[in-house]
Design an enzyme around this catalytic site. Sequence first.
Site, PDB file in Angstrom:
ATOM      1  N   VAL A  59       0.807  -1.229   0.000  1.00 14.71           N
ATOM      2  CA  VAL A  59       0.000   0.000   0.000  1.00 14.71           C
ATOM      3  C   VAL A  59       0.836   1.272   0.000  1.00 14.71           C
ATOM      4  O   VAL A  59       0.365   2.330  -0.410  1.00 14.71           O
ATOM      5  CB  VAL A  59      -0.976   0.051   1.198  1.00 14.71           C
ATOM      6  CG1 VAL A  59      -2.074  -0.977   1.039  1.00 14.71           C
ATOM      7  CG2 VAL A  59      -0.243  -0.104   2.522  1.00 14.71           C
ATOM      8  N   ASN A  85      -7.531  -0.900   5.088  1.00 18.35           N
ATOM      9  CA  ASN A  85      -7.390  -1.672   6.317  1.00 18.35           C
ATOM     10  C   ASN A  85      -5.937  -2.002   6.660  1.00 18.35           C
ATOM     11  O   ASN A  85      -5.618  -2.233   7.823  1.00 18.35           O
ATOM     12  CB  ASN A  85      -8.191  -2.976   6.187  1.00 18.35           C
ATOM     13  CG  ASN A  85      -7.890  -3.956   7.298  1.00 18.35           C
ATOM     14  OD1 ASN A  85      -8.280  -3.753   8.452  1.00 18.35           O
ATOM     15  ND2 ASN A  85      -7.160  -5.016   6.970  1.00 18.35           N
ATOM     16  N   TYR A 154       2.249   4.249  15.846  1.00 22.76           N
ATOM     17  CA  TYR A 154       0.907   3.704  15.630  1.00 22.76           C
ATOM     18  C   TYR A 154      -0.147   4.700  16.092  1.00 22.76           C
ATOM     19  O   TYR A 154      -1.114   4.992  15.367  1.00 22.76           O
ATOM     20  CB  TYR A 154       0.761   2.385  16.382  1.00 22.76           C
ATOM     21  CG  TYR A 154      -0.571   1.691  16.170  1.00 22.76           C
ATOM     22  CD1 TYR A 154      -0.755   0.838  15.101  1.00 22.76           C
ATOM     23  CD2 TYR A 154      -1.632   1.894  17.050  1.00 22.76           C
ATOM     24  CE1 TYR A 154      -1.969   0.190  14.903  1.00 22.76           C
ATOM     25  CE2 TYR A 154      -2.843   1.261  16.861  1.00 22.76           C
ATOM     26  CZ  TYR A 154      -3.014   0.412  15.788  1.00 22.76           C
ATOM     27  OH  TYR A 154      -4.220  -0.219  15.589  1.00 22.76           O
ATOM     28  N   LYS A 158      -2.801   6.599  13.549  1.00 25.56           N
ATOM     29  CA  LYS A 158      -4.239   6.346  13.643  1.00 25.56           C
ATOM     30  C   LYS A 158      -5.025   7.623  13.924  1.00 25.56           C
ATOM     31  O   LYS A 158      -6.195   7.730  13.529  1.00 25.56           O
ATOM     32  CB  LYS A 158      -4.508   5.283  14.714  1.00 25.56           C
ATOM     33  CG  LYS A 158      -3.980   3.903  14.344  1.00 25.56           C
ATOM     34  CD  LYS A 158      -4.553   3.403  13.025  1.00 25.56           C
ATOM     35  CE  LYS A 158      -4.107   2.003  12.685  1.00 25.56           C
ATOM     36  NZ  LYS A 158      -4.691   1.500  11.411  1.00 25.56           N
ATOM     37  N   THR A 191      -8.369 -11.164  17.208  1.00 27.36           N
ATOM     38  CA  THR A 191      -7.858 -11.756  15.976  1.00 27.36           C
ATOM     39  C   THR A 191      -6.914 -12.908  16.321  1.00 27.36           C
ATOM     40  O   THR A 191      -6.545 -13.115  17.480  1.00 27.36           O
ATOM     41  CB  THR A 191      -7.089 -10.707  15.166  1.00 27.36           C
ATOM     42  OG1 THR A 191      -5.979 -10.242  15.956  1.00 27.36           O
ATOM     43  CG2 THR A 191      -7.986  -9.527  14.818  1.00 27.36           C
TER      44      THR A 191
END
Length: 259
Positions: A59, A85, A154, A158, A191
């Site tokens: 990406v 995502n 992170y 975000k 997950t």
Amino acid sequence: MKRLEGKVALVTGGTSGIGAGAVHRLRAEGAKVVFTGSNRSAADEVCAATGAEFVSHNVRDGAAWDALSERIERDHGRLDFAFANAGTEHGDGSVEDITLDGWENVIGVNQTGAMLTVQHAMRLMSRNPGGAAGSILVNSSMNAHRAMGNFVAYSVSKAAVVALVKSAAVHAGNRKYRIRVNAILPGVVETALIRNLIDTSGDPTATRAAYEGLSPLGRMARVEEIAGLVAWFASDESQFVSGSEYVIDGASTAGMMGV
């Protein structure tokens, strides 16, 4: 339900976790799905289970986006939904400890990768037959509002993509596009990655309790719950929702738990 019959969707980072869950749900609701990632063996399992189409793609690679966009337009003639995502925490650390390489890796995937997804999805959607229309969704995190001291890149990335979503939503409106842009902010989701962290922690019971205790509901989210929200944003039922940040964290960031 076949709410998404006739729609074409793109999911980045679709080989595992929330991404794979989204591929399964979007296909189950009738969409044609192209998903990306780098794990070919995991992708083959998703393809076999869903009939979705996999494209190996990074990406953060700007040049590779042109080829992916051309492929979607050539093979499907349109794009109705994009789910940005793909994400990573690899190389992250505290503001004192993180290296420049670690910072650039996390920002490159989580922030630049999300921007390129939104940019190319909007360009594709602007050329849709019948006029510019579609839905773009970015996977942010509850850490956009509750930053982590040990994951600075992170947390920053975000938070940044929420601003990206709002800017892109206003831009689309100003262009008179019927393209909506939104973010979801999940809490802790159970997950396979999280289960592995629990199982290898040395004290799985305590680690699971710590994760579950982050939410007043007393548990982690299920992948299927996040995927259900993703499918709603892909559907025509969310046509007046744009520029939003939709928290799905079991009230983790709603307030203080108390003592």
